[in-house]
Write a protein that holds these residues in place. Structure first.
Motif, mmCIF file in Angstrom:
data_model
loop_
_atom_site.group_PDB
_atom_site.id
_atom_site.type_symbol
_atom_site.label_atom_id
_atom_site.label_comp_id
_atom_site.label_asym_id
_atom_site.label_seq_id
_atom_site.Cartn_x
_atom_site.Cartn_y
_atom_site.Cartn_z
ATOM 1 N N LEU A 297 1.176 -1.140 0.257
ATOM 2 C CA LEU A 297 -0.031 -0.151 -0.279
ATOM 3 C C LEU A 297 0.394 1.300 0.225
ATOM 4 N N ARG A 298 0.680 2.195 -0.541
ATOM 5 C CA ARG A 298 1.145 3.670 -0.587
ATOM 6 C C ARG A 298 0.392 4.532 1.006
ATOM 7 N N THR A 299 1.057 5.092 2.154
ATOM 8 C CA THR A 299 1.008 5.367 2.217
ATOM 9 C C THR A 299 -0.715 6.241 2.165
ATOM 10 N N GLY A 300 -1.585 6.597 3.477
ATOM 11 C CA GLY A 300 -2.641 6.545 3.292
ATOM 12 C C GLY A 300 -3.925 5.434 2.996
ATOM 13 N N GLY A 301 -3.097 4.644 1.817
ATOM 14 C CA GLY A 301 -3.705 3.539 1.468
ATOM 15 C C GLY A 301 -4.775 2.452 2.300
ATOM 16 N N ARG A 302 -6.076 1.860 1.954
ATOM 17 C CA ARG A 302 -6.781 1.237 2.925
ATOM 18 C C ARG A 302 -7.072 -0.874 2.361
ATOM 19 N N MET A 343 -3.833 -6.955 12.493
ATOM 20 C CA MET A 343 -3.640 -5.590 11.425
ATOM 21 C C MET A 343 -3.154 -4.911 11.745
ATOM 22 N N HIS A 344 -3.196 -4.381 13.416
ATOM 23 C CA HIS A 344 -3.013 -3.092 14.657
ATOM 24 C C HIS A 344 -1.533 -3.543 14.565
ATOM 25 N N ASP A 345 -1.326 -4.082 15.260
ATOM 26 C CA ASP A 345 0.105 -4.850 15.340
ATOM 27 C C ASP A 345 1.074 -4.923 13.508
ATOM 28 N N HIS A 346 0.692 -4.996 12.519
ATOM 29 C CA HIS A 346 1.580 -5.297 11.555
ATOM 30 C C HIS A 346 1.081 -3.754 10.558
ATOM 31 N N GLY A 347 1.028 -2.685 10.817
ATOM 32 C CA GLY A 347 1.071 -1.425 10.259
ATOM 33 C C GLY A 347 -0.208 -1.170 9.433
ATOM 34 N N LEU A 348 -1.202 -1.394 10.079
ATOM 35 C CA LEU A 348 -2.735 -1.164 9.052
ATOM 36 C C LEU A 348 -3.083 -0.534 10.965
ATOM 37 N N GLU A 349 -4.026 0.462 10.914
ATOM 38 C CA GLU A 349 -4.973 1.161 11.846
ATOM 39 C C GLU A 349 -6.507 0.651 11.608
ATOM 40 N N VAL A 350 -6.779 0.073 12.810
ATOM 41 C CA VAL A 350 -8.334 -0.504 12.128
ATOM 42 C C VAL A 350 -8.883 0.601 12.710
ATOM 43 N N LEU A 412 -11.735 -2.797 8.102
ATOM 44 C CA LEU A 412 -11.942 -2.130 7.404
ATOM 45 C C LEU A 412 -9.838 -1.041 8.129
ATOM 46 N N GLY A 413 -8.707 -1.548 7.235
ATOM 47 C CA GLY A 413 -7.616 -0.726 7.781
ATOM 48 C C GLY A 413 -7.483 0.475 7.317
ATOM 49 N N VAL A 414 -5.692 1.298 7.985
ATOM 50 C CA VAL A 414 -5.636 1.961 7.098
ATOM 51 C C VAL A 414 -3.748 2.484 7.107
ATOM 52 N N LYS A 415 -2.782 2.533 6.377
ATOM 53 C CA LYS A 415 -2.158 2.872 6.607
ATOM 54 C C LYS A 415 -0.891 4.302 6.549
ATOM 55 N N VAL A 416 -0.893 4.896 7.838
ATOM 56 C CA VAL A 416 -0.675 5.426 8.153
ATOM 57 C C VAL A 416 0.084 6.391 8.017
ATOM 58 N N GLY A 417 0.486 7.897 7.769
ATOM 59 C CA GLY A 417 1.632 8.262 7.529
ATOM 60 C C GLY A 417 2.401 8.605 8.795
ATOM 61 N N GLU A 418 3.554 9.118 9.128
ATOM 62 C CA GLU A 418 4.020 9.459 10.119
ATOM 63 C C GLU A 418 3.995 10.725 10.651
#
Length: 432
Positions: A297-302, A343-350, A412-418
Protein backbone atom coordinates in the motif's frame (compact mmCIF):
# COMPACT_ATOMS: atom_id res chain seq x y z
CA UNK A 1 -33.59 -50.99 27.51
CA UNK A 2 -32.26 -54.08 29.28
CA UNK A 3 -30.81 -57.25 27.80
CA UNK A 4 -28.92 -60.21 29.16
CA UNK A 5 -25.18 -59.60 29.47
CA UNK A 6 -24.36 -62.49 27.14
CA UNK A 7 -26.80 -61.50 24.41
CA UNK A 8 -25.28 -60.10 21.24
CA UNK A 9 -26.70 -56.69 20.33
CA UNK A 10 -28.04 -55.96 16.89
CA UNK A 11 -26.62 -52.95 15.06
CA UNK A 12 -29.77 -50.94 15.78
CA UNK A 13 -29.66 -51.84 19.47
CA UNK A 14 -26.00 -50.85 19.68
CA UNK A 15 -26.60 -47.50 17.99
CA UNK A 16 -29.64 -46.84 20.17
CA UNK A 17 -27.57 -47.35 23.29
CA UNK A 18 -25.38 -44.43 22.25
CA UNK A 19 -28.35 -42.05 22.10
CA UNK A 20 -28.78 -40.16 25.35
CA UNK A 21 -32.32 -38.95 24.58
CA UNK A 22 -33.44 -41.70 22.24
CA UNK A 23 -33.31 -42.04 18.47
CA UNK A 24 -34.73 -38.88 16.79
CA UNK A 25 -35.14 -40.65 13.42
CA UNK A 26 -36.01 -44.11 12.11
CA UNK A 27 -32.89 -46.24 11.75
CA UNK A 28 -32.44 -49.42 9.72
CA UNK A 29 -29.32 -51.56 9.34
CA UNK A 30 -28.18 -54.20 6.88
CA UNK A 31 -28.55 -56.93 9.55
CA UNK A 32 -32.34 -56.39 9.45
CA UNK A 33 -32.55 -54.51 12.76
CA UNK A 34 -34.27 -51.16 13.26
CA UNK A 35 -34.77 -48.57 15.99
CA UNK A 36 -36.41 -45.25 16.64
CA UNK A 37 -39.93 -44.14 15.76
CA UNK A 38 -41.76 -45.98 12.95
CA UNK A 39 -40.72 -44.88 9.49
CA UNK A 40 -44.16 -43.46 8.76
CA UNK A 41 -43.95 -41.20 11.82
CA UNK A 42 -40.25 -40.25 11.74
CA UNK A 43 -38.97 -37.01 10.18
CA UNK A 44 -36.45 -39.07 8.21
CA UNK A 45 -35.05 -42.56 7.82
CA UNK A 46 -31.35 -43.41 8.06
CA UNK A 47 -30.22 -46.71 6.54
CA UNK A 48 -26.82 -48.29 7.14
CA UNK A 49 -26.36 -50.45 4.05
CA UNK A 50 -22.97 -52.13 4.33
CA UNK A 51 -20.28 -53.42 6.65
CA UNK A 52 -17.92 -50.85 5.19
CA UNK A 53 -20.28 -48.14 6.34
CA UNK A 54 -20.26 -49.60 9.85
CA UNK A 55 -16.46 -49.63 9.80
CA UNK A 56 -16.42 -45.97 8.76
CA UNK A 57 -18.65 -45.07 11.71
CA UNK A 58 -16.67 -47.15 14.21
CA UNK A 59 -13.21 -46.00 13.16
CA UNK A 60 -14.05 -42.29 12.93
CA UNK A 61 -16.92 -41.57 15.31
CA UNK A 62 -18.58 -38.22 14.67
CA UNK A 63 -18.88 -36.10 11.56
CA UNK A 64 -15.92 -37.64 9.71
CA UNK A 65 -17.21 -41.21 9.94
CA UNK A 66 -20.73 -40.11 8.98
CA UNK A 67 -19.37 -38.18 6.01
CA UNK A 68 -17.31 -41.13 4.80
CA UNK A 69 -20.26 -43.52 4.95
CA UNK A 70 -22.65 -41.00 3.39
CA UNK A 71 -20.33 -39.88 0.58
CA UNK A 72 -19.38 -43.49 -0.25
CA UNK A 73 -23.05 -44.50 -0.50
CA UNK A 74 -22.96 -46.82 2.52
CA UNK A 75 -25.36 -44.62 4.51
CA UNK A 76 -28.66 -43.67 2.91
CA UNK A 77 -31.04 -40.91 3.93
CA UNK A 78 -34.73 -40.98 3.06
CA UNK A 79 -36.81 -37.85 3.46
CA UNK A 80 -33.85 -35.49 3.02
CA UNK A 81 -32.64 -33.66 -0.07
CA UNK A 82 -29.09 -34.69 -0.96
CA UNK A 83 -28.52 -31.24 -2.40
CA UNK A 84 -29.86 -29.40 0.63
CA UNK A 85 -29.89 -31.56 3.79
CA UNK A 86 -30.53 -28.54 6.02
CA UNK A 87 -33.45 -30.24 7.80
CA UNK A 88 -31.18 -33.16 8.69
CA UNK A 89 -28.53 -30.83 10.10
CA UNK A 90 -31.14 -28.95 12.09
CA UNK A 91 -32.53 -32.20 13.51
CA UNK A 92 -29.08 -33.45 14.47
CA UNK A 93 -28.14 -30.17 16.14
CA UNK A 94 -31.40 -29.79 18.06
CA UNK A 95 -32.35 -33.35 19.02
CA UNK A 96 -29.42 -35.75 18.67
CA UNK A 97 -27.50 -36.22 21.92
CA UNK A 98 -24.83 -38.90 22.23
CA UNK A 99 -23.60 -40.43 25.47
CA UNK A 100 -20.39 -42.22 26.41
CA UNK A 101 -21.19 -45.69 27.82
CA UNK A 102 -19.33 -47.12 30.78
CA UNK A 103 -16.21 -49.07 29.75
CA UNK A 104 -17.86 -52.47 30.18
CA UNK A 105 -20.90 -51.50 28.15
CA UNK A 106 -18.76 -49.89 25.46
CA UNK A 107 -16.69 -53.08 25.12
CA UNK A 108 -19.89 -55.10 24.74
CA UNK A 109 -21.16 -52.75 22.03
CA UNK A 110 -17.88 -52.99 20.13
CA UNK A 111 -17.81 -56.78 20.37
CA UNK A 112 -21.42 -56.99 19.19
CA UNK A 113 -20.65 -54.84 16.18
CA UNK A 114 -17.53 -56.86 15.44
CA UNK A 115 -13.87 -56.16 16.18
CA UNK A 116 -13.14 -56.64 12.49
CA UNK A 117 -14.87 -53.31 11.85
CA UNK A 118 -12.17 -51.45 13.80
CA UNK A 119 -9.92 -51.66 10.74
CA UNK A 120 -10.42 -48.39 8.79
CA UNK A 121 -11.49 -48.92 5.16
CA UNK A 122 -9.95 -46.70 2.48
CA UNK A 123 -11.76 -43.33 2.53
CA UNK A 124 -13.82 -42.07 -0.43
CA UNK A 125 -11.82 -40.40 -3.23
CA UNK A 126 -13.28 -36.99 -2.29
CA UNK A 127 -11.33 -37.03 0.98
CA UNK A 128 -8.06 -35.12 1.21
CA UNK A 129 -4.97 -36.55 2.88
CA UNK A 130 -4.72 -36.41 6.68
CA UNK A 131 -2.55 -33.65 8.07
CA UNK A 132 0.36 -35.94 8.87
CA UNK A 133 0.44 -37.04 5.22
CA UNK A 134 0.15 -33.46 4.00
CA UNK A 135 3.24 -32.64 6.03
CA UNK A 136 5.21 -34.84 3.62
CA UNK A 137 4.20 -32.43 0.82
CA UNK A 138 5.59 -29.37 2.59
CA UNK A 139 5.23 -27.23 5.67
CA UNK A 140 1.72 -26.15 6.55
CA UNK A 141 0.83 -22.97 4.61
CA UNK A 142 3.96 -23.16 2.50
CA UNK A 143 3.40 -22.07 -1.10
CA UNK A 144 3.41 -25.67 -2.36
CA UNK A 145 1.02 -26.98 0.28
CA UNK A 146 -1.32 -23.99 0.02
CA UNK A 147 -1.49 -24.48 -3.75
CA UNK A 148 -2.46 -28.13 -3.29
CA UNK A 149 -5.13 -27.25 -0.70
CA UNK A 150 -6.67 -24.66 -3.02
CA UNK A 151 -6.54 -27.07 -5.96
CA UNK A 152 -8.41 -29.70 -3.91
CA UNK A 153 -11.40 -27.43 -3.31
CA UNK A 154 -11.54 -24.92 -6.14
CA UNK A 155 -10.33 -26.80 -9.22
CA UNK A 156 -13.44 -28.95 -9.41
CA UNK A 157 -15.43 -27.69 -12.40
CA UNK A 158 -16.10 -24.10 -13.33
CA UNK A 159 -19.49 -25.15 -14.67
CA UNK A 160 -20.35 -26.78 -11.34
CA UNK A 161 -19.53 -23.52 -9.56
CA UNK A 162 -21.67 -21.58 -12.05
CA UNK A 163 -24.62 -23.80 -11.15
CA UNK A 164 -24.12 -23.32 -7.40
CA UNK A 165 -22.93 -19.72 -7.17
CA UNK A 166 -25.05 -18.19 -9.91
CA UNK A 167 -24.05 -15.63 -12.57
CA UNK A 168 -21.83 -13.59 -10.22
CA UNK A 169 -19.49 -16.59 -9.70
CA UNK A 170 -18.84 -15.25 -6.22
CA UNK A 171 -17.86 -17.76 -3.55
CA UNK A 172 -17.93 -15.43 -0.55
CA UNK A 173 -20.58 -13.96 1.72
CA UNK A 174 -23.03 -11.61 0.03
CA UNK A 175 -24.54 -8.52 1.68
CA UNK A 176 -28.33 -8.49 1.46
CA UNK A 177 -29.70 -4.93 1.26
CA UNK A 178 -33.12 -6.39 2.15
CA UNK A 179 -34.18 -9.82 3.34
CA UNK A 180 -35.92 -10.52 0.02
CA UNK A 181 -33.05 -9.38 -2.22
CA UNK A 182 -31.81 -11.85 -4.81
CA UNK A 183 -28.40 -13.45 -4.49
CA UNK A 184 -27.12 -11.44 -7.46
CA UNK A 185 -28.33 -8.18 -5.91
CA UNK A 186 -26.66 -9.14 -2.63
CA UNK A 187 -23.33 -10.02 -4.26
CA UNK A 188 -23.35 -6.70 -6.14
CA UNK A 189 -24.03 -4.91 -2.85
CA UNK A 190 -21.15 -6.78 -1.17
CA UNK A 191 -18.65 -5.74 -3.80
CA UNK A 192 -19.89 -2.18 -3.80
CA UNK A 193 -19.75 -2.01 0.01
CA UNK A 194 -16.11 -3.15 -0.13
CA UNK A 195 -15.40 -0.54 -2.78
CA UNK A 196 -17.02 2.21 -0.72
CA UNK A 197 -15.14 1.20 2.42
CA UNK A 198 -11.91 1.31 0.44
CA UNK A 199 -12.84 4.72 -0.96
CA UNK A 200 -12.23 3.61 -4.54
CA UNK A 201 -12.37 6.26 -7.27
CA UNK A 202 -11.43 6.38 -10.96
CA UNK A 203 -7.71 6.02 -11.51
CA UNK A 204 -7.01 4.24 -8.20
CA UNK A 205 -5.00 1.01 -8.12
CA UNK A 206 -6.45 -2.01 -6.29
CA UNK A 207 -4.83 -5.32 -5.39
CA UNK A 208 -7.39 -8.10 -4.78
CA UNK A 209 -5.71 -11.13 -3.16
CA UNK A 210 -7.46 -14.49 -3.30
CA UNK A 211 -9.64 -13.03 -6.04
CA UNK A 212 -11.47 -16.22 -7.02
CA UNK A 213 -13.23 -15.84 -10.35
CA UNK A 214 -12.57 -12.09 -10.36
CA UNK A 215 -15.88 -10.73 -9.09
CA UNK A 216 -14.33 -7.87 -7.10
CA UNK A 217 -11.80 -7.25 -9.86
CA UNK A 218 -14.48 -6.78 -12.51
CA UNK A 219 -16.80 -4.79 -10.21
CA UNK A 220 -14.09 -2.31 -9.25
CA UNK A 221 -13.03 -1.83 -12.86
CA UNK A 222 -16.53 -1.55 -14.32
CA UNK A 223 -18.30 0.50 -11.64
CA UNK A 224 -15.44 2.53 -10.13
CA UNK A 225 -12.93 2.96 -12.96
CA UNK A 226 -10.17 1.34 -10.93
CA UNK A 227 -7.07 -0.41 -12.28
CA UNK A 228 -7.07 -3.84 -10.61
CA UNK A 229 -4.74 -6.79 -10.24
CA UNK A 230 -6.33 -9.95 -8.88
CA UNK A 231 -4.41 -13.06 -7.87
CA UNK A 232 -5.56 -16.62 -7.15
CA UNK A 233 -3.90 -19.96 -6.49
CA UNK A 234 -6.50 -21.73 -8.64
CA UNK A 235 -5.52 -22.03 -12.31
CA UNK A 236 -9.12 -22.75 -13.33
CA UNK A 237 -10.32 -19.62 -11.56
CA UNK A 238 -7.63 -17.47 -13.16
CA UNK A 239 -8.38 -18.73 -16.66
CA UNK A 240 -12.14 -18.24 -16.23
CA UNK A 241 -11.70 -14.78 -14.73
CA UNK A 242 -9.29 -13.52 -17.39
CA UNK A 243 -11.56 -14.77 -20.17
CA UNK A 244 -14.51 -12.97 -18.58
CA UNK A 245 -12.49 -9.75 -18.20
CA UNK A 246 -11.67 -9.78 -21.89
CA UNK A 247 -15.24 -10.68 -22.90
CA UNK A 248 -16.57 -7.71 -20.88
CA UNK A 249 -14.08 -5.29 -22.40
CA UNK A 250 -12.25 -4.61 -19.13
CA UNK A 251 -8.77 -5.75 -20.13
CA UNK A 252 -7.43 -2.18 -20.11
CA UNK A 253 -8.24 -1.93 -16.38
CA UNK A 254 -8.34 -5.44 -14.96
CA UNK A 255 -6.03 -8.46 -14.79
CA UNK A 256 -6.24 -11.78 -12.92
CA UNK A 257 -3.05 -13.76 -12.35
CA UNK A 258 -2.52 -17.39 -11.39
CA UNK A 259 -0.10 -17.36 -8.49
CA UNK A 260 0.57 -16.76 -4.80
CA UNK A 261 -0.18 -13.36 -3.29
CA UNK A 262 3.33 -13.39 -1.83
CA UNK A 263 4.74 -13.15 -5.34
CA UNK A 264 3.15 -9.77 -6.12
CA UNK A 265 6.00 -7.37 -6.82
CA UNK A 266 4.08 -4.14 -7.44
CA UNK A 267 3.70 -1.59 -4.63
CA UNK A 268 1.98 1.74 -4.11
CA UNK A 269 -1.57 0.43 -4.36
CA UNK A 270 -4.34 2.73 -3.17
CA UNK A 271 -6.22 -0.22 -1.70
CA UNK A 272 -6.01 -3.95 -1.00
CA UNK A 273 -9.04 -6.22 -0.72
CA UNK A 274 -8.80 -9.67 0.82
CA UNK A 275 -12.18 -11.37 0.48
CA UNK A 276 -12.19 -14.91 1.82
CA UNK A 277 -8.43 -15.55 1.80
CA UNK A 278 -7.49 -15.19 5.47
CA UNK A 279 -9.15 -18.54 6.30
CA UNK A 280 -6.48 -20.26 4.19
CA UNK A 281 -3.25 -18.62 5.37
CA UNK A 282 -2.96 -19.91 8.95
CA UNK A 283 -3.29 -17.97 12.20
CA UNK A 284 0.45 -18.13 12.88
CA UNK A 285 1.04 -16.40 9.57
CA UNK A 286 -1.21 -13.40 10.23
CA UNK A 287 1.74 -11.16 11.08
CA UNK A 288 3.62 -11.99 7.89
CA UNK A 289 0.38 -11.71 5.90
CA UNK A 290 -0.62 -8.24 7.08
CA UNK A 291 2.98 -7.00 6.99
CA UNK A 292 3.25 -8.01 3.35
CA UNK A 293 -0.09 -6.53 2.32
CA UNK A 294 0.50 -3.19 4.04
CA UNK A 295 3.87 -3.06 2.29
CA UNK A 296 2.00 -3.11 -1.02
CA UNK A 297 0.00 0.00 0.00
CA UNK A 298 0.90 3.64 -0.40
CA UNK A 299 0.74 5.82 2.70
CA UNK A 300 -2.93 6.48 3.34
CA UNK A 301 -3.94 3.35 1.46
CA UNK A 302 -6.69 1.16 2.89
CA UNK A 303 -7.08 -2.59 3.33
CA UNK A 304 -10.38 -4.44 3.76
CA UNK A 305 -10.17 -7.93 5.24
CA UNK A 306 -13.34 -10.03 4.79
CA UNK A 307 -13.25 -13.47 6.41
CA UNK A 308 -15.02 -16.12 8.46
CA UNK A 309 -14.27 -15.88 12.18
CA UNK A 310 -14.54 -18.04 15.30
CA UNK A 311 -17.15 -17.13 17.92
CA UNK A 312 -14.48 -16.63 20.60
CA UNK A 313 -10.90 -17.41 21.49
CA UNK A 314 -11.71 -20.48 23.57
CA UNK A 315 -12.28 -22.56 20.42
CA UNK A 316 -9.68 -24.44 18.40
CA UNK A 317 -8.56 -22.52 15.33
CA UNK A 318 -8.42 -25.71 13.26
CA UNK A 319 -11.43 -26.65 11.18
CA UNK A 320 -13.43 -29.73 12.19
CA UNK A 321 -12.51 -33.13 10.77
CA UNK A 322 -15.12 -33.08 7.97
CA UNK A 323 -14.25 -29.56 6.82
CA UNK A 324 -10.51 -30.24 6.99
CA UNK A 325 -10.62 -33.48 5.00
CA UNK A 326 -13.40 -32.72 2.53
CA UNK A 327 -13.75 -28.97 2.09
CA UNK A 328 -10.89 -26.67 3.20
CA UNK A 329 -7.69 -28.62 3.94
CA UNK A 330 -5.49 -26.73 6.40
CA UNK A 331 -8.21 -24.11 6.93
CA UNK A 332 -8.03 -22.13 10.20
CA UNK A 333 -10.37 -19.63 11.83
CA UNK A 334 -9.68 -17.07 14.55
CA UNK A 335 -11.92 -14.69 16.50
CA UNK A 336 -12.20 -11.19 15.10
CA UNK A 337 -10.12 -9.77 17.96
CA UNK A 338 -7.14 -11.79 16.80
CA UNK A 339 -7.46 -10.32 13.31
CA UNK A 340 -7.85 -6.78 14.64
CA UNK A 341 -4.75 -7.16 16.81
CA UNK A 342 -2.71 -8.65 13.99
CA UNK A 343 -3.62 -5.80 11.65
CA UNK A 344 -2.87 -3.17 14.32
CA UNK A 345 0.44 -4.81 15.21
CA UNK A 346 1.64 -5.00 11.61
CA UNK A 347 1.23 -1.56 10.14
CA UNK A 348 -2.53 -1.06 9.71
CA UNK A 349 -4.64 1.19 11.93
CA UNK A 350 -8.08 -0.43 12.26
CA UNK A 351 -10.83 2.07 11.58
CA UNK A 352 -13.98 -0.03 11.28
CA UNK A 353 -15.27 -3.54 12.09
CA UNK A 354 -18.57 -5.04 10.96
CA UNK A 355 -20.15 -8.46 11.56
CA UNK A 356 -22.14 -9.84 8.61
CA UNK A 357 -22.90 -13.25 10.14
CA UNK A 358 -26.59 -13.41 9.21
CA UNK A 359 -25.76 -12.47 5.63
CA UNK A 360 -23.64 -15.58 5.22
CA UNK A 361 -26.50 -17.78 6.39
CA UNK A 362 -28.69 -16.19 3.70
CA UNK A 363 -25.93 -16.62 1.12
CA UNK A 364 -25.55 -20.32 1.91
CA UNK A 365 -29.30 -20.80 1.75
CA UNK A 366 -29.25 -19.40 -1.78
CA UNK A 367 -26.33 -21.60 -2.83
CA UNK A 368 -28.08 -24.69 -1.45
CA UNK A 369 -31.23 -23.78 -3.34
CA UNK A 370 -29.17 -23.37 -6.51
CA UNK A 371 -27.60 -26.81 -6.10
CA UNK A 372 -31.00 -28.35 -5.45
CA UNK A 373 -32.52 -26.67 -8.52
CA UNK A 374 -29.63 -27.80 -10.76
CA UNK A 375 -28.90 -31.17 -9.15
CA UNK A 376 -29.11 -33.31 -12.30
CA UNK A 377 -26.93 -30.91 -14.28
CA UNK A 378 -24.45 -30.73 -11.39
CA UNK A 379 -24.08 -34.51 -11.49
CA UNK A 380 -22.96 -34.20 -15.11
CA UNK A 381 -20.02 -32.13 -13.84
CA UNK A 382 -18.96 -33.92 -10.64
CA UNK A 383 -19.39 -37.39 -9.11
CA UNK A 384 -22.35 -38.01 -6.81
CA UNK A 385 -20.03 -38.21 -3.81
CA UNK A 386 -18.63 -34.74 -4.51
CA UNK A 387 -22.11 -33.28 -4.88
CA UNK A 388 -23.09 -34.89 -1.54
CA UNK A 389 -20.08 -33.24 0.11
CA UNK A 390 -21.26 -29.86 -1.12
CA UNK A 391 -24.80 -30.44 0.09
CA UNK A 392 -23.61 -31.37 3.58
CA UNK A 393 -21.03 -28.62 3.79
CA UNK A 394 -23.34 -25.78 2.74
CA UNK A 395 -26.28 -26.88 4.88
CA UNK A 396 -24.09 -27.40 7.93
CA UNK A 397 -22.31 -24.08 7.45
CA UNK A 398 -25.61 -22.24 7.09
CA UNK A 399 -26.74 -23.66 10.42
CA UNK A 400 -23.43 -22.72 12.06
CA UNK A 401 -23.85 -19.09 10.99
CA UNK A 402 -27.48 -19.04 12.13
CA UNK A 403 -26.50 -20.38 15.55
CA UNK A 404 -23.62 -17.86 15.92
CA UNK A 405 -21.05 -20.64 16.06
CA UNK A 406 -19.04 -18.77 13.43
CA UNK A 407 -19.19 -15.22 12.09
CA UNK A 408 -18.14 -13.15 9.08
CA UNK A 409 -16.28 -9.91 9.72
CA UNK A 410 -15.13 -6.94 7.71
CA UNK A 411 -12.08 -5.27 9.24
CA UNK A 412 -10.96 -2.03 7.58
CA UNK A 413 -7.43 -0.75 8.17
CA UNK A 414 -5.37 2.15 6.86
CA UNK A 415 -1.61 2.65 6.45
CA UNK A 416 -1.03 5.83 8.44
CA UNK A 417 1.75 8.25 7.53
CA UNK A 418 4.51 9.33 9.91
CA UNK A 419 2.64 12.49 10.82
CA UNK A 420 -0.48 10.53 11.76
CA UNK A 421 -2.50 11.48 8.68
CA UNK A 422 -4.76 8.52 7.87
CA UNK A 423 -6.37 10.27 4.89
CA UNK A 424 -9.73 9.08 6.22
CA UNK A 425 -13.00 11.03 6.59
CA UNK A 426 -13.95 12.04 10.11
CA UNK A 427 -16.91 9.68 9.89
CA UNK A 428 -17.56 6.69 7.61
CA UNK A 429 -19.00 7.63 4.23
CA UNK A 430 -19.92 4.22 2.85
CA UNK A 431 -23.51 4.12 4.09
CA UNK A 432 -25.27 1.50 6.21
Amino acid sequence: MTTDVGTRLTIAQAVERLMRDGMPFHFEAYDGSSAGPPAAEAPLTVRLLTERGLAYLMTAPGDLGFARAFVAGDLELEGVSLANPYDLMLLVQSRLRLRMPAPGELLRIVRSLGLVHLKPPPPPPQEHLPRWRRAMEGLRHSKIRDAEAIHHHYDVSNRFYELVLGPSMTYTCAVFPTADATLEQAQHEKYDLVARKLGLKPGDRLLDVGCGWGGMVRHAARHHGVKVIGITLSRQQAEWAQARIEAEGLADLAEVRFGDYRDVQETGFDAVSSIGLTEHIGVRNYGEYFTFLQSRLRTGGRMLNHCITRRDGSLDTNAGAFIDRYVFPDGELAPVGTIVSAMHDHGLEVRHVEDLREHYALTLRSWSENLEAHWDEALEEVPLGTAKVWGLYMAGSRLAFERAEIGLHHVLGVKVGEGGDAQMPLRPTWGS
